[in-house]
Design a protein around this motif. Structure first.
Motif, mmCIF file in Angstrom:
data_model
loop_
_atom_site.group_PDB
_atom_site.id
_atom_site.type_symbol
_atom_site.label_atom_id
_atom_site.label_comp_id
_atom_site.label_asym_id
_atom_site.label_seq_id
_atom_site.Cartn_x
_atom_site.Cartn_y
_atom_site.Cartn_z
ATOM 1 N N PRO A 24 0.854 -1.198 0.000
ATOM 2 C CA PRO A 24 0.000 0.000 0.000
ATOM 3 C C PRO A 24 0.887 1.244 0.000
ATOM 4 C CG PRO A 24 -0.783 -1.578 1.625
ATOM 5 C CD PRO A 24 0.552 -2.080 1.145
ATOM 6 N N VAL A 25 0.284 2.393 -0.320
ATOM 7 C CA VAL A 25 1.120 3.585 -0.512
ATOM 8 C C VAL A 25 1.004 4.596 0.622
ATOM 9 C CG1 VAL A 25 1.129 3.351 -3.017
ATOM 10 C CG2 VAL A 25 -0.698 4.676 -1.911
ATOM 11 N N SER A 26 0.034 4.417 1.491
ATOM 12 C CA SER A 26 -0.179 5.406 2.556
ATOM 13 C C SER A 26 -0.271 4.683 3.894
ATOM 14 C CB SER A 26 -1.470 6.182 2.264
ATOM 15 O OG SER A 26 -1.625 7.211 3.191
ATOM 16 N N TRP A 27 0.430 5.210 4.869
ATOM 17 C CA TRP A 27 0.582 4.479 6.135
ATOM 18 C C TRP A 27 0.328 5.360 7.341
ATOM 19 C CZ3 TRP A 27 1.016 -0.632 5.844
ATOM 20 C CH2 TRP A 27 1.447 -1.177 4.618
ATOM 21 N N ILE A 34 -3.704 8.568 8.624
ATOM 22 C CA ILE A 34 -2.765 9.601 8.155
ATOM 23 C C ILE A 34 -1.341 9.327 8.639
ATOM 24 C CG2 ILE A 34 -4.467 11.440 7.934
ATOM 25 C CD1 ILE A 34 -3.515 12.438 10.711
ATOM 26 N N GLY A 35 -0.390 9.888 7.910
ATOM 27 C CA GLY A 35 1.020 9.739 8.261
ATOM 28 C C GLY A 35 1.868 10.515 7.263
ATOM 29 N N GLY A 36 3.141 10.226 7.249
ATOM 30 C CA GLY A 36 4.099 11.009 6.475
ATOM 31 C C GLY A 36 4.037 10.815 4.976
ATOM 32 N N GLN A 37 3.164 9.941 4.469
ATOM 33 C CA GLN A 37 3.029 9.772 3.013
ATOM 34 C C GLN A 37 1.802 10.503 2.477
ATOM 35 O OE1 GLN A 37 3.080 7.209 5.182
ATOM 36 N NE2 GLN A 37 4.998 6.119 4.853
ATOM 37 N N VAL A 38 0.995 11.103 3.378
ATOM 38 C CA VAL A 38 -0.274 11.709 2.958
ATOM 39 C C VAL A 38 -0.053 12.861 1.976
ATOM 40 C CG1 VAL A 38 -2.291 12.990 3.768
ATOM 41 C CG2 VAL A 38 -1.521 11.002 5.029
ATOM 42 N N TYR A 59 8.471 10.616 2.337
ATOM 43 C CA TYR A 59 7.833 10.698 3.657
ATOM 44 C C TYR A 59 8.296 11.984 4.327
ATOM 45 C CZ TYR A 59 7.669 9.567 8.713
ATOM 46 O OH TYR A 59 7.491 9.598 10.083
ATOM 47 N N VAL A 60 7.362 12.760 4.858
ATOM 48 C CA VAL A 60 7.711 13.985 5.605
ATOM 49 C C VAL A 60 6.875 14.038 6.880
ATOM 50 C CG1 VAL A 60 7.781 16.514 5.615
ATOM 51 C CG2 VAL A 60 8.058 15.288 3.462
ATOM 52 N N ALA A 110 5.116 14.959 20.382
ATOM 53 C CA ALA A 110 4.320 16.024 19.753
ATOM 54 C C ALA A 110 4.647 16.038 18.269
ATOM 55 C CB ALA A 110 4.640 17.365 20.385
ATOM 56 N N LEU A 111 3.700 15.546 17.462
ATOM 57 C CA LEU A 111 3.904 15.510 16.004
ATOM 58 C C LEU A 111 3.529 16.861 15.398
ATOM 59 C CD1 LEU A 111 2.235 12.075 15.161
ATOM 60 C CD2 LEU A 111 4.670 12.550 15.436
ATOM 61 N N PHE A 112 4.215 17.244 14.330
ATOM 62 C CA PHE A 112 3.974 18.566 13.754
ATOM 63 C C PHE A 112 4.438 18.537 12.296
ATOM 64 C CE2 PHE A 112 3.892 23.100 13.539
ATOM 65 C CZ PHE A 112 3.257 23.564 14.687
ATOM 66 N N TYR A 113 3.504 18.364 11.355
ATOM 67 C CA TYR A 113 3.925 18.347 9.942
ATOM 68 C C TYR A 113 2.788 18.766 9.013
ATOM 69 C CZ TYR A 113 1.762 13.630 9.943
ATOM 70 O OH TYR A 113 0.898 12.562 10.071
ATOM 71 N N PRO A 114 3.162 19.382 7.867
ATOM 72 C CA PRO A 114 2.132 19.838 6.936
ATOM 73 C C PRO A 114 1.747 18.761 5.928
ATOM 74 C CG PRO A 114 4.273 20.574 6.179
ATOM 75 C CD PRO A 114 4.519 19.743 7.418
ATOM 76 N N THR A 115 0.585 18.918 5.339
ATOM 77 C CA THR A 115 0.166 18.002 4.279
ATOM 78 C C THR A 115 -0.745 18.739 3.296
ATOM 79 O OG1 THR A 115 -0.406 15.703 3.913
ATOM 80 C CG2 THR A 115 -1.868 16.932 5.395
#
Ligand code: FAD
Length: 505
Positions: A151-154, A171-175, A267-268, A402-407
């Motif tokens: 799969p492509v999204s994790w 959701i995760g870093g591949q979104v 992945y970000v 504490a996660l913090f990332y844009p999508t």
């Protein structure tokens, strides 16, 4: 003498056990099904106790029985009976019960243990896998990667179920590149609240299809999902880089998520390290760990940019070129970069290592008053100043991650039930605190203060994995989608049987 000791021990055990036993027996109403249904409900104390609790560890919602189905026809039979029978009881599908506030249980009703129906079939052309709703993502990865696909999204953590994440978003870093898990489903089999089994897709029963994706279990039980597959890379180069400047950190994150497939990374994500929290330096080599800890002490907040580039063959130059460009153009603090070269499977399953560590310290099954938010990009600086600096950093201590990332919003289909902010780019902020029974309320009040701050300052957040108890909060959450959401409930689950732990209807 031995008997006396035994008596004393027994009395002591009973004195400790009785109050909790009395409490749980009070709220348990065992459900008896007619023999003609040919369904066995488990009602033993251990099964009921497991189904009454979840990962959040702050609620006890006691069902009257648990069904471990041997086929999806059993689920359908149970729901038909509940919808048409004289004795009405509600029903909750449960994946791993990794919900936070009792969303996967039902007081006095039936919990369906979906993990009893785990199954994965990869199509001959390897373009998709048909996966039973209770299958864990880690098993999907294992099975597909063996065949060279994935799969492509994790999600960050893989011991959660396919039906559970598709009911939320996944959701995760591949979104940013591939969209959430709900954007990577071709079709579903859904058992509605009336007990009907319906196949649905963008071409067939599309109201049900889009309703169920992010639909919080309200319209039906996902018994099968057809998941998009792509090539499974062999390895990942996994980086963490440190920033002391928030604007530089977010500028780099935003530039990375805007790159196209060929020039970009796979992945970000990002995290905050705060001086009043536990500073995990273990990703860095031992010789740098005290420097990282000092950095956090001196700056109070350090921002961690986390990226990964997948690859198969280390001699192919493009991987090196992408990484070279990355490390030369990003403005992290010079020298504060660390890279691990790991198997693709180990990269995706990385949280398992944390789980094992926490379990060994008896810190896995503690209260988790988590707060997950989506914050619009244009308001992320206000959020950072008002929440991170003025609320979180002012606590005596914080715990957890504490996660913090844009999508990117363009990877989400607005026809799905999942709600996100109305901006092209938004941030995922996961305040994943662990607590003890002594301080859980304190953390919950900090979470409330954060929500209040956002409301008062006009920051248009959306919550993820939320737990509202007032109808008006749900109406506000769904906004213009509320009408369609409640119409679908009337259509597919008119008796309001499904997933009542979400407290929507
Ligand atoms: P459950 O908690 O069992 O169920 C969740 C809801 O879905 C319930 O309302 C339930 O009734 C319903 N449901 C369950 N199965 C079905 C089904 N087959 N059909 C219809 N409804 C169903 N989430 C992310 O998106 N990204 C992450 O990175 C991430 N990381 C996590 C890390 C950890 C350590 C944990 C504990 C959770 C994480 N999650 C993450 C949250 C996760 O997505 C949710 O817990 C989600 O609910 C899935 O867990 P579950 O399979 O145990 O579902």
């Amino acid at each position: 003498m031995a008997n006396l000791l035994l008596m004393i021990t027994l009395i002591t055990v009973l004195v400790y056990l009785l109050p909790s036993f009395a409490k749980s027996s009070e709220s348990t109403k065992v459900i008896t099904l007619p023999k003609s249904l040919n369904l066995t409900l488990l009602t033993d104390p251990s099964t009921i106790s497991t189904a009454s609790h979840d990962y959040g560890n702050v609620t006890t919602v006691t069902p009257g029985g648990v069904l471990c189905p041997s086929s999806s026809a059993e689920i359908s039979r149970l729901l038909r009976y509940a919808a048409n029978g004289e004795t009405i009881f509600q029903v909750a599908a449960r994946g791993q019960g990794h919900s936070l506030n009792g969303q996967a249980s039902v007081s006095g009703g039936v919990v369906i243990n979906m993990t009893c129906l785990a199954d994965i079939t990869v199509s001959e052309d390897k373009e998709y896998a048909d996966v039973a709703g209770g299958t864990l993502w880690v098993d999907v990865l294992r099975e597909t990667a063996e065949k060279g696909v994935s799969p492509v999204s994790w999600t960050d953590y893989l011991h959660i179920s396919v039906g559970g994440t598709l009911s939320n978003a996944g959701i995760g870093g591949q979104v940013f590149r591939n969209g959430p898990q709900i954007s990577n489903v071709l079709e579903l089999d859904v058992i509605t609240g009336k007990g009907e089994t319906l196949a649905c897709s963008p071409q067939l029963n599309l109201g049900l299809f889009y309703g169920v994706l992010g639909g919080l279990g309200q319209f039906g039980i996902i018994s099968r999902a057809r998941i998009v597959l792509n090539h499974a890379p062999k390895r990942a180069k996994w980086f963490k880089m440190l920033y002391s400047d928030f604007t530089a950190f977010t500028k780099d994150q935003e530039s990375l998520i805007s790159m196209d497939n060929d020039t970009g990374i796979d992945y970000v994500e990002g995290q905050l390290l705060m001086s009043n929290g536990i500073v995990d330096t273990s990703f860095f080599p031992p010789s740098d760990q005290s420097k990282v800890a000092d950095l956090v002490k001196n700056h109070s907040i350090i921002y961690v940019l986390e990226v990964a580039k997948y690859y198969d063959d280390p001699t192919v130059p493009t991987t090196g070129q992408v990484i070279d460009k990355l490390t030369k153009t990003l403005s992290y603090l010079p020298g504060f970069i660390s890279m691990h070269d790991v198997l693709y499977f180990d990269f995706l399953n990385r949280v398992q290592v944390e789980e094992d560590k926490l379990r060994s310290l008896a810190l896995w099954e503690v209260p988790h008053p988590w707060l997950n938010l989506y914050v619009p990009k244009t308001q992320i600086l206000d959020f950072h100043n008002g929440v991170v600096k003025d609320i979180l950093l002012k606590q005596n201590s914080t715990s957890g991650v504490a996660l913090f990332y844009p999508t990117n919003r363009n990877k989400w289909d607005n026809r799905m039930s999942a709600m996100i902010p109305d901006e092209d780019v938004f941030y995922v902020v996961g305040l994943l605190q662990a607590a003890s029974s002594q301080n859980v309320q304190e953390v919950e009040s900090v979470n409330e203060a954060i929500i209040r701050f956002c409301k008062d300052s006009g920051i248009k957040i959306k919550q993820y994995l939320m737990h509202f108890t007032r109808k008006e909060d749900w109406v506000e959450h769904f906004g213009s989608k509320w009408g369609a959401f409640s119409k679908r409930k009337d259509l597919f689950d008119p008796k309001k049987l499904l997933s009542p732990g979400q407290v929507i209807f």
